[in-house]
Design a protein around this motif. Structure first.
Motif, PDB file in Angstrom:
ATOM      1  N   GLN A  59       0.918  -1.221   0.122  1.00 27.45           N
ATOM      2  CA  GLN A  59       0.083   0.069  -0.096  1.00 27.45           C
ATOM      3  C   GLN A  59       0.921   1.304   0.027  1.00 27.45           C
ATOM      4  OE1 GLN A  59      -2.371  -1.707   3.416  1.00 27.45           O
ATOM      5  NE2 GLN A  59      -3.895  -0.200   2.297  1.00 27.45           N
ATOM      6  N   PRO A  60       0.732   2.057  -0.982  1.00 28.97           N
ATOM      7  CA  PRO A  60       1.795   3.036  -1.121  1.00 28.97           C
ATOM      8  C   PRO A  60       1.971   4.019   0.195  1.00 28.97           C
ATOM      9  CG  PRO A  60       0.085   3.121  -3.031  1.00 28.97           C
ATOM     10  CD  PRO A  60      -0.070   2.442  -2.016  1.00 28.97           C
ATOM     11  N   GLN A  61       0.744   4.167   0.878  1.00 18.68           N
ATOM     12  CA  GLN A  61       1.044   5.088   2.099  1.00 18.68           C
ATOM     13  C   GLN A  61       1.717   4.386   3.326  1.00 18.68           C
ATOM     14  OE1 GLN A  61      -1.832   4.664   0.337  1.00 18.68           O
ATOM     15  NE2 GLN A  61      -1.885   6.871  -0.566  1.00 18.68           N
ATOM     16  N   ARG A  62       1.880   2.977   3.098  1.00 11.38           N
ATOM     17  CA  ARG A  62       2.482   2.260   4.156  1.00 11.38           C
ATOM     18  C   ARG A  62       3.802   1.709   3.833  1.00 11.38           C
ATOM     19  NH1 ARG A  62      -1.954  -1.287   7.713  1.00 11.38           N
ATOM     20  NH2 ARG A  62      -3.143   0.665   8.197  1.00 11.38           N
ATOM     21  N   LEU A  63       4.573   2.373   2.740  1.00 18.11           N
ATOM     22  CA  LEU A  63       5.802   1.939   2.585  1.00 18.11           C
ATOM     23  C   LEU A  63       6.736   3.402   2.836  1.00 18.11           C
ATOM     24  CD1 LEU A  63       7.297  -0.106  -0.192  1.00 18.11           C
ATOM     25  CD2 LEU A  63       8.276   2.042   0.121  1.00 18.11           C
ATOM     26  N   LEU A  64       7.811   3.369   3.375  1.00 17.37           N
ATOM     27  CA  LEU A  64       8.502   4.471   3.592  1.00 17.37           C
ATOM     28  C   LEU A  64       9.792   4.132   3.073  1.00 17.37           C
ATOM     29  CD1 LEU A  64       9.107   7.216   4.931  1.00 17.37           C
ATOM     30  CD2 LEU A  64       9.936   6.105   6.892  1.00 17.37           C
ATOM     31  N   THR A  90       8.598   9.071   0.521  1.00 13.63           N
ATOM     32  CA  THR A  90      10.138   9.026   0.211  1.00 13.63           C
ATOM     33  C   THR A  90      10.625  10.213   0.793  1.00 13.63           C
ATOM     34  OG1 THR A  90       9.163   8.159  -2.070  1.00 13.63           O
ATOM     35  CG2 THR A  90      11.755   9.178  -1.988  1.00 13.63           C
ATOM     36  N   ARG A  91      11.377  10.338   1.692  1.00 10.79           N
ATOM     37  CA  ARG A  91      12.201  11.284   2.690  1.00 10.79           C
ATOM     38  C   ARG A  91      13.491  10.768   3.116  1.00 10.79           C
ATOM     39  NH1 ARG A  91       7.358  14.327   3.774  1.00 10.79           N
ATOM     40  NH2 ARG A  91       5.532  13.068   3.843  1.00 10.79           N
ATOM     41  N   THR A  92      14.050  11.952   3.530  1.00  7.66           N
ATOM     42  CA  THR A  92      15.167  11.661   4.350  1.00  7.66           C
ATOM     43  C   THR A  92      15.028  11.201   5.360  1.00  7.66           C
ATOM     44  OG1 THR A  92      15.345  13.891   4.965  1.00  7.66           O
ATOM     45  CG2 THR A  92      16.317  13.664   2.871  1.00  7.66           C
ATOM     46  N   PHE A  93      16.136  10.654   6.323  1.00  5.20           N
ATOM     47  CA  PHE A  93      15.765  10.266   7.565  1.00  5.20           C
ATOM     48  C   PHE A  93      15.119  11.545   8.471  1.00  5.20           C
ATOM     49  CE2 PHE A  93      18.474   6.570   7.113  1.00  5.20           C
ATOM     50  CZ  PHE A  93      18.010   5.515   7.886  1.00  5.20           C
ATOM     51  N   HIS A  94      15.922  12.464   8.364  1.00  7.27           N
ATOM     52  CA  HIS A  94      15.544  13.871   9.183  1.00  7.27           C
ATOM     53  C   HIS A  94      14.077  14.356   8.815  1.00  7.27           C
ATOM     54  CE1 HIS A  94      19.780  14.214   9.768  1.00  7.27           C
ATOM     55  NE2 HIS A  94      19.517  14.853  10.811  1.00  7.27           N
ATOM     56  N   ALA A  95      13.856  14.294   7.515  1.00 13.29           N
ATOM     57  CA  ALA A  95      12.349  14.785   7.181  1.00 13.29           C
ATOM     58  C   ALA A  95      11.251  13.814   7.488  1.00 13.29           C
ATOM     59  CB  ALA A  95      12.223  14.894   5.501  1.00 13.29           C
ATOM     60  N   GLU A 220       2.109   0.694  12.724  1.00 17.92           N
ATOM     61  CA  GLU A 220       1.125   0.365  12.201  1.00 17.92           C
ATOM     62  C   GLU A 220       0.935   1.119  10.601  1.00 17.92           C
ATOM     63  OE1 GLU A 220      -2.673  -1.108  10.965  1.00 17.92           O
ATOM     64  OE2 GLU A 220      -1.232  -1.849  12.465  1.00 17.92           O
ATOM     65  N   GLN A 221       1.361   2.450  10.774  1.00 20.03           N
ATOM     66  CA  GLN A 221       1.296   2.976   9.602  1.00 20.03           C
ATOM     67  C   GLN A 221       2.266   2.606   8.444  1.00 20.03           C
ATOM     68  OE1 GLN A 221      -0.170   5.975   8.563  1.00 20.03           O
ATOM     69  NE2 GLN A 221       0.968   5.799   6.835  1.00 20.03           N
ATOM     70  N   TYR A 222       3.679   2.417   8.920  1.00 15.07           N
ATOM     71  CA  TYR A 222       4.551   1.821   7.856  1.00 15.07           C
ATOM     72  C   TYR A 222       5.068   0.411   8.234  1.00 15.07           C
ATOM     73  CZ  TYR A 222       5.249   6.819   7.083  1.00 15.07           C
ATOM     74  OH  TYR A 222       5.268   8.037   7.010  1.00 15.07           O
ATOM     75  N   ARG A 223       4.620  -0.365   7.173  1.00 23.36           N
ATOM     76  CA  ARG A 223       4.725  -2.022   6.978  1.00 23.36           C
ATOM     77  C   ARG A 223       6.191  -2.134   6.104  1.00 23.36           C
ATOM     78  NH1 ARG A 223       0.023  -4.513   8.302  1.00 23.36           N
ATOM     79  NH2 ARG A 223      -1.151  -3.217   9.722  1.00 23.36           N
ATOM     80  N   GLN A 237      20.904   6.804  13.097  1.00 20.43           N
ATOM     81  CA  GLN A 237      19.800   6.678  11.996  1.00 20.43           C
ATOM     82  C   GLN A 237      19.615   5.321  12.190  1.00 20.43           C
ATOM     83  OE1 GLN A 237      22.239   8.402   8.948  1.00 20.43           O
ATOM     84  NE2 GLN A 237      20.987  10.221   8.993  1.00 20.43           N
ATOM     85  N   GLN A 238      20.338   4.381  12.205  1.00 25.37           N
ATOM     86  CA  GLN A 238      20.312   3.039  12.394  1.00 25.37           C
ATOM     87  C   GLN A 238      19.272   2.732  13.728  1.00 25.37           C
ATOM     88  OE1 GLN A 238      21.055   0.444  10.160  1.00 25.37           O
ATOM     89  NE2 GLN A 238      20.474  -1.236  11.785  1.00 25.37           N
ATOM     90  N   ARG A 239      19.465   3.199  14.665  1.00 26.87           N
ATOM     91  CA  ARG A 239      18.763   2.975  15.768  1.00 26.87           C
ATOM     92  C   ARG A 239      17.412   3.449  15.538  1.00 26.87           C
ATOM     93  NH1 ARG A 239      16.746  -0.408  19.211  1.00 26.87           N
ATOM     94  NH2 ARG A 239      16.176   0.538  21.150  1.00 26.87           N
ATOM     95  N   LEU A 240      17.089   4.533  14.881  1.00 26.08           N
ATOM     96  CA  LEU A 240      15.735   4.842  14.593  1.00 26.08           C
ATOM     97  C   LEU A 240      15.139   3.992  13.497  1.00 26.08           C
ATOM     98  CD1 LEU A 240      13.469   6.990  14.558  1.00 26.08           C
ATOM     99  CD2 LEU A 240      14.697   8.347  12.606  1.00 26.08           C
ATOM    100  N   LEU A 241      15.953   3.280  12.755  1.00 22.00           N
ATOM    101  CA  LEU A 241      15.277   2.488  11.836  1.00 22.00           C
ATOM    102  C   LEU A 241      14.874   1.163  12.346  1.00 22.00           C
ATOM    103  CD1 LEU A 241      15.052   1.445   8.835  1.00 22.00           C
ATOM    104  CD2 LEU A 241      17.351   0.687   8.736  1.00 22.00           C
ATOM    105  N   GLU A 242      15.746   0.770  13.348  1.00 22.29           N
ATOM    106  CA  GLU A 242      15.488  -0.272  14.336  1.00 22.29           C
ATOM    107  C   GLU A 242      14.046  -0.281  14.892  1.00 22.29           C
ATOM    108  OE1 GLU A 242      18.970  -0.914  16.660  1.00 22.29           O
ATOM    109  OE2 GLU A 242      19.975  -1.751  14.905  1.00 22.29           O
ATOM    110  N   LEU A 243      13.863   1.046  15.489  1.00 21.23           N
ATOM    111  CA  LEU A 243      12.727   1.354  16.224  1.00 21.23           C
ATOM    112  C   LEU A 243      11.681   1.378  15.370  1.00 21.23           C
ATOM    113  CD1 LEU A 243      14.172   3.667  18.626  1.00 21.23           C
ATOM    114  CD2 LEU A 243      13.046   1.746  19.345  1.00 21.23           C
TER     115      LEU A 243
END
Length: 703
Positions: A59-64, A90-95, A220-223, A237-243
């Protein structure tokens, strides 16, 4: 699934090679794509996302999809829109983190989100004043970089001393003083109710760790997650991705350890190299077919990495086995190697060779001059200007901040409200911009008028490009919306003019012709790269430079900094085994074929009056010391200056672009009576001889 849907899916896969197709059809993670330079990684992952969307898996809105620069994110967003998957985030980590922080702050923390500190300089200066420490601008810049490194490495003021062992003295301060300044900087932000970009990541991580409800809502938002340039991920950034993942494995990462060039900012390729250990069931796909560069360029890049030798256990752990690229393009010219006597001669040689390429049909926008440090650009700016070749300095004024671009967007916005039906977008944009000075033919000269035209021409070219890609339904309103999106992401269109950029700034870009300049020890590798680990990073940076070239590659270096100076420099160690021979020569370039002419090095130039060594380019041009008396007639010199001013005004360029003062002095003293004699005056090249030679001789005869 309907026949129409099947047809679309097949079209998405039909243009991919075997490995790219494997990436595109592997819709569930974990997936690690090791993608060499020019191997079509963005094509592979955007087609993967689009294929997943059209097949109903995503689902487009659920992919980051996450990348590292706003420009790269905008480029990926544009490609996905063209593939019919425009709803993907489609964003940067910060955005991405900032958007989540703005949404969850009221419920997780309460109150209003603090203001965002976009630049650290003022806060660092205030912190220094509180500590009664004096810092200049350079020191503040170095300390800003150090604090950014510390924060993305999840280092606090209290842990800085231990973590910063061996990092030197940023800003000229000892580690203890840096730690105190770090704490004072944090206090300044707290007092002013501000957060910086690193805090955005840190606070988002903190909220996701401490608030299960928020974490559950994000998950739930991003699968599904896609991370581009994964070799540049920092520990934070890796820690944020893991969360974000929360233990799930729906992750696709793409990267190339051989393009890790931002270690000084906290980036590390360890996460990419250890992906298979963290996810034992991960699929690993290697993209090695290089669609960008000729076999000659690819071979040079492969040999550069293969020439690396062991730097000891610590360095070897951080050095990944390079991907062996296989060129897919037809054969092209062999890379050219040029040794010059000094920096001025190198810049002049590069400008001459660029002039030959342009005359042979290469567009200036498809040419780049890449250097190790920004301070090297000045000589090449002057050489190109003197040759009448337009250029753009990457990292200078942003495209969408230029006055003519702002005016153009405003005019296009007005036109979008009343665009007549049936008029193609490209023509409509041309009609609107003609009132601002756009014409189909470029103006002569290289001054402000030409720069304005090039900006407007870039907008016209973008309109043509987008209209062709998105069809007849893409009109003026859609074009204006696209410009606003690109402006917010600083995703500028290509501008006519040779690109001047540092090697770091060139990452992610490519050109038909690339000039790698200043390739001497102390610059490549840089002098402060004094460990095997840092020298390896310099080798990777050089590799990035080489792989920016599609067809033509020119590598050059000089033996001394100033004309007539002592030739104490030597070519970069990275050139050993790559360049043909190692004879100490200076090189000129002649003829349209690009053949190089070698001549014996004759030692430093000396003053014709007193015999002293000439230290500056201006002295070398006139052949005498600045302190020795001139031998020209004052009236002749003033006549030449008056003529030069008239030419500069007519061409709308600075006077030095016509001839520098040193060249005018040399002409006045030499008093040439023929074109051949004028050609022997330093600073009078072939192009200027053809353009101004007869006029100068006529003026001298009159005098």
């Amino acid at each position: 699934m309907t026949a129409e849907t099947l047809s679309l899916e097949e079209r998405l896969l039909s243009g991919l090679d075997e490995e790219q197709r494997e990436v595109a059809t592997t819709l569930h993670g974990p997936l690690c794509v090791l993608a060499g330079a020019g191997t079509g990684k963005t094509r592979a992952i955007t087609h993967r996302i689009a294929y997943g969307v059209h097949s109903g898996v995503y689902q487009p809105q659920r992919l980051l999809a996450v990348t590292f620069t706003a420009r790269a994110a905008a480029e990926m967003r544009s490609r996905l829109r063209d593939l019919g998957a425009g709803g993907v985030q489609t964003r940067t980590f910060h955005a991405a983190a900032l958007r989540q922080l703005q949404y969850f702050w009221p419920q997780a923390v309460g109150g209003q989100l603090p203001g965002l500190l976009e630049h650290k300089a003022q806060a660092i200066a205030e912190a220094a004043r509180r500590l009664r420490v004096t810092l200049d601008r350079a020191a503040i810049r170095d300390l800003a970089s150090e604090l950014e490194w510390a924060k993305v490495s999840m280092i606090t003021p209290s842990t800085y001393l231990e973590a910063a062992k061996g990092r030197g003295e940023p800003g000229g301060l000892q580690p203890t003083a840096v730690a105190r300044l770090f704490q004072a900087y944090e206090d300044v932000k707290l007092d002013r109710n501000l957060i910086d970009f690193e805090d955005v990541l840190l606070i988002t991580v903190g909220i996701l760790q401490e608030d299960p409800k928020v974490a559950a809502e994000v998950r739930e938002q991003y699968r599904h997650f896609v991370v581009d340039e994964y070799q540049d991920v920092s520990p934070l950034q890796q820690r944020l991705l893991e969360l974000w993942l929360g233990g799930r494995e729906e992750l696709c990462v793409v990267g190339d350890a051989s393009q890790t060039i931002y270690s000084f900012t906290g980036a590390t390729s360890a996460h990419l190299l250890e992906f298979g250990q963290r996810f034992p069931d991960a699929k690993i796909v290697k993209l090695v077919r290089d669609y960008r560069s000729t076999p000659q360029v690819v071979d040079l890049a492969n040999r550069l990495l293969a020439a690396r030798r062991s730097g000891g256990p610590a360095a070897d752990r951080l050095w990944a086995e390079p991907l062996q690229l296989t060129a897919q393009q037809p054969a092209g010219p062999e890379p050219e190697f040029t040794e010059c006597s000094d920096d001025e001669a190198e810049a002049a040689a590069v400008a001459r060779r660029i002039g030959q390429l342009v005359a042979a049909g290469t567009e200036p926008k498809d040419i780049a001059v890449l250097f190790r440090t920004n301070g090297q650009s000045e000589a090449f700016e002057q050489a190109l200007a003197s040759a009448g070749i337009g250029y753009q300095l990457r990292g200078g004024e942003r495209f969408f901040n230029r006055r003519e671009v702002r005016d153009a967007v405003a005019q296009l916005r007005t036109a979008a409200r009343s665009q007549p039906a049936g008029v193609p977008l490209g023509q409509a944009v041309r009609d609107v911009l003609s009132s601002l000075g756009y014409a189909d033919e470029a103006p002569s000269g290289s001054g402000a008028t030409r720069e304005r035209w090039e900006s407007l021409s870039a907008l016209v070219a973008l309109a043509d490009e987008l209209s062709a890609a998105r069809g007849e339904d893409f009109g003026m309103p859609e074009f204006v919306l696209e410009l606003h999106e690109r402006a917010s992401a600083q995703h500028a269109p290509s501008v006519q003019g040779v690109t001047l950029a540092s090697l770091h700034a060139a990452k992610g870009l490519e050109w038909d012709a690339v000039f790698l300049v200043g390739l001497s020890e102390g610059l490549v590798p840089i002098s402060f790269a004094d460990t095997p680990v840092t020298v390896d990073e310099e080798r990777r940076l050089f590799y990035v430079g080489i792989t920016r070239a599609r067809q033509f590659l020119h590598l050059s270096w000089s033996l001394s900094r100033t004309p007539g100076g002592r030739a104490h420099r030597r070519p970069s160690r990275f050139l050993d085994g790559l360049r043909p021979g190692s004879v100490r020569t200076t090189a000129g370039i002649e003829g349209g074929s690009g053949s190089r002419r070698r001549r014996e090095y004759r030692g430093p130039a000396v003053c014709r009056v007193c015999g002293s060594v000439l230290e500056t380019g201006a002295e070398r041009k006139v052949g005498r010391c600045a302190d020795c008396p001139p031998s020209y007639d004052e009236a002749t010199f003033e006549s030449l200056r008056g003529w030069r001013l008239e030419q500069a005004r007519a061409a709308d360029v600075p006077a030095f672009v016509i001839f520098t003062d040193a060249t005018l002095t040399a002409i006045a003293e030499a008093k040439p009576a023929s074109l051949a004699e004028l050609a022997n005056v330093a600073g009078v090249g072939k192009a200027k001889l053809e353009r101004y030679g007869e006029a100068v001789l006529e003026l001298l005869r009159g005098e």
